[in-house]
Design a protein around this motif. Structure first.
Motif, short mmCIF file in Angstrom:
data_model
loop_
_atom_site.label_atom_id
_atom_site.label_comp_id
_atom_site.label_asym_id
_atom_site.label_seq_id
_atom_site.Cartn_x
_atom_site.Cartn_y
_atom_site.Cartn_z
N ILE B 4 0.83 -1.21 0.00
CA ILE B 4 0.00 0.00 0.00
C ILE B 4 0.87 1.25 0.00
N ILE B 5 1.99 1.19 0.71
CA ILE B 5 2.87 2.35 0.75
C ILE B 5 3.53 2.56 -0.60
N GLY B 6 3.99 1.42 -1.18
CA GLY B 6 4.63 1.50 -2.49
C GLY B 6 3.67 2.02 -3.54
N ARG B 7 2.39 1.67 -3.39
CA ARG B 7 1.41 2.11 -4.37
C ARG B 7 1.15 3.61 -4.27
N ASN B 8 1.18 4.12 -3.05
CA ASN B 8 0.81 5.52 -2.88
C ASN B 8 1.97 6.50 -3.01
N LEU B 9 3.20 6.03 -2.86
CA LEU B 9 4.32 6.97 -2.92
C LEU B 9 4.38 7.77 -4.22
N PRO B 10 4.21 7.13 -5.39
CA PRO B 10 4.22 7.93 -6.62
C PRO B 10 3.17 9.04 -6.62
N THR B 11 2.02 8.78 -6.00
CA THR B 11 0.98 9.79 -5.91
C THR B 11 1.47 11.00 -5.12
N TYR B 12 2.10 10.73 -3.99
CA TYR B 12 2.59 11.83 -3.16
C TYR B 12 3.64 12.62 -3.91
#
Lengths: 281, 325
Positions: B4-12
């Protein structure tokens, strides 16, 4: 989707209330300016008058008629809300369905961009952009639209992804239908109900944003807005004039937002048919 | 958990890039000398030639646009957000001075609205269709329409101006010379009205979401087996159904944070609370562009960090995520 809009409204009292309130506000905005007795920008020396037969809601600090300003404010709110909803829904549809159809790197980059836009608080960005550009009404509409399509694009994409693998779309493709053709003839018509819900939500958010920005002083100086009425009224909070100056503007704004929220809530099952059994209270 | 963290990092990363590019491009699209476009006429008049030369050099304003962009990123990374002419201090310093008040306001409102929203949502969903549920649902549905700044104004006028129960503005009584417990009391007294307005404005979302999650969860087979085991009602309600209804609320809080920040901005302006909102408003009136840009950047970073910590929290409270891979 075998859900009828009428059926949903017939079951839902909130939805009916929302429709009636919205129609009342729209009627006020359309017909009102003919019926109101004064020019909303006309200043007189009759400042801070209490309600009387001449001025139903009294007058403000420069002697303008509060009732006339309230009615003209409805025009600004609804105009901004409606235009933003149109532009934002259009962008959401284009971005969302093109992402679903094209896929690949384009989709990944666009969706990251969309998620990024969703996280950033739009009002703070709009304040900065407006500080530089000092927008008039039409630029303001464009600016608000640019920061309110992202959520819709996500929903449209999700729906379009499930639509694009259906048999009739494969049939269209096998006859050589291009992405653009499939999107125009098959995806967008099937998205209908979802677009209606998105439209209502952007409408609501835009009205809130316009009023909020006007409250901070970001507005077209030539237009009357509920946000400006509240901004002016709060400066005279030590006088007892707010009862017929600030409260009507705030209530009008709240009722408009509320009616759209109710309508949106009634139409929510279009987005998620599973919700249908849950919403009945 | 990593997923979940890996998925959201690009968004941030994307969000940060959007803000940085906006801050960079916007003033450079304006006509005229770059220094004037970035800081505005009023600021330029107030600046000393040394300061102008310093800003010109550190942001490479006389160089090509690409060099300017890298110089800009470098300075932002170092925490040099420019210079506020209005406060005649570095922007970062001005902003950081206001951040604690805003965090106090948002933190209290967030804790209160989430706690009460979840509790009422659980109780309401548990008693679906009963009188309590019906009245809560109608009440909160009506509340969704009221913008928090209107609630704030009404609170200010009714409880502050008319009834005189609470102070009208600021975060502390000026020159009161209080310390210790009376100071804390004074701070809380100033906090009550703005926090109530914010809490009421944001409780409805949490409530509605928890309620609908609760209604869904209550149909799951494990609720039936909990009943079959003869567990007490309260245990089923809170431990089995309630805990699982929290998940959607945690995912949404990140998105709602942006809304609460927006609400706080208005509320601060209404109550003249000395946080970031009032700072933004003053900067808007004074056309202090450096501060406006800085606030946007700081707010974005705070939102992104908060979302990141929510990702961590989510992984902790959803057992399925820990064992997902």
């Amino acid at each position: 989707m075998h859900i009828s809009i009428r059926g949903e409204f017939r079951k839902d009292t909130f939805g009916q209330a929302g429709l009636i309130l919205l129609m009342a506000t729209t009627a006020l905005a359309l017909l009102g300016p003919i019926a109101v007795p004064y020019n909303p920008n006309h200043q007189t020396h009759w400042a801070f008058k209490s309600p009387s037969t001449f001025h139903i809601l009294g007058t403000n600090h420069v002697g303008q008629d509060n009732w006339s300003r309230l009615v003209h404010g409805a025009r600004t709110s609804l105009l901004v809300g409606f235009s933003v909803a149109c532009i934002a829904t259009l962008i959401s549809t284009l971005v969302g369905s093109s992402c679903a159809l094209k896929g690949g790197l384009y989709e990944r980059i666009m969706m990251r961009f969309v998620d990024g836009l969703l996280i950033i608080p739009a009002i703070v960005v709009l304040i900065l952009v407006s500080a530089y550009t000092k927008p008039r009404l039409y630029l303001l509409i464009v600016l608000i639209s640019l920061f309110s399509w992202a959520g819709g694009a996500r929903i449209v994409r999700a729906q379009a992804l499930s639509l694009k693998d259906r048999a009739h779309i494969w049939a269209a493709r096998s006859f050589g239908g291009s992405n653009w053709y499939v999107m125009r003839r098959h995806i967008v018509p099937d998205l209908g109900p979802i677009l209606v819900v998105e439209f209502i939500h952007s409408f609501r958010r835009a009205i809130f944003m316009e009023a909020g920005l006007a409250f901070l002083g970001i507005c077209d100086p030539a237009r009357v807005s509920w946000g400006i009425m509240m901004r002016n009224a709060i400066e005279y909070s030590y006088m007892n004039v707010w009862v017929w100056w600030l409260v009507p503007a705030g209530l009008a704004l709240s009722i408009t937002i509320l009616s759209l929220a109710f309508i949106g809530h009634t139409l929510e099952p279009f987005m998620e048919p599973r919700l249908r059994e849950h919403v009945d209270a | 958990m990593r997923s979940i963290i890996g998925r959201n990092l690009p968004t941030y990363f994307a969000a940060l890039l959007i803000i940085l590019s906006l801050n960079f491009i916007l003033p450079r699209m304006m006509p005229g000398d770059p220094l004037m476009a970035i800081y505005g006429e009023e600021a330029l008049v107030a600046m000393t030639p040394e300061l102008k030369a310093f800003l010109l050099r550190s942001f490479a304003l006389d160089k090509p646009i690409w060099e300017q962009f890298f110089a800009y990123l470098y300075q932002m990374g170092r925490g040099n957000l420019g210079f506020s002419y209005y406060h005649s201090a570095p922007t970062l310093e001005v902003i950081l001075g206001r951040v604690p008040w805003t965090i106090l306001l948002i933190g209290s409102a967030l804790i209160l609205s989430t706690t009460f929203g979840i509790l009422l949502g659980i109780e309401s969903g548990w008693r679906r269709g009963k009188p309590l549920d019906r009245s809560l649902l109608s009440g909160f549905m009506a509340l969704t329409g009221f913008p928090d700044f209107f609630l704030g104004m009404v609170f200010l006028l009714v409880f502050g101006v008319s009834l005189g129960f609470f102070p009208l503005s600021g975060s502390l009584t000026p020159y009161s010379g209080l310390s210790g417990l009376p100071l804390l009391f004074d701070m809380v007294r100033h906090l009550i009205l703005p926090v109530s307005a914010l809490t009421l404005g944001h409780m409805a979302g949490t409530y509605l979401l928890t309620r609908s999650a609760m209604v869904t969860v209550l149909r799951e087979p494990y609720i039936l087996s909990a009943r079959a085991k003869g567990l007490p009602e309260r245990v089923i309600c809170y431990r089995h159904a309630g805990r699982n209804s929290l998940l959607p609320v945690v995912t949404r809080t990140g998105i709602w944070l942006g809304r609460i920040i927006t609400g706080t901005l208005f509320i601060e302006v209404i109550f003249a609370y000395p946080g970031l909102g009032t700072l933004t408003y003053e900067a808007l009136l004074a056309r202090d562009y450096a501060v406006l840009q800085g606030v946007l950047l700081v707010v974005a970073i705070v939102v992104l960090l908060a979302n990141f910590s929510l990702d961590l929290l989510y992984a902790r409270i959803d057992p399925r995520i820990q064992h997902a891979h």
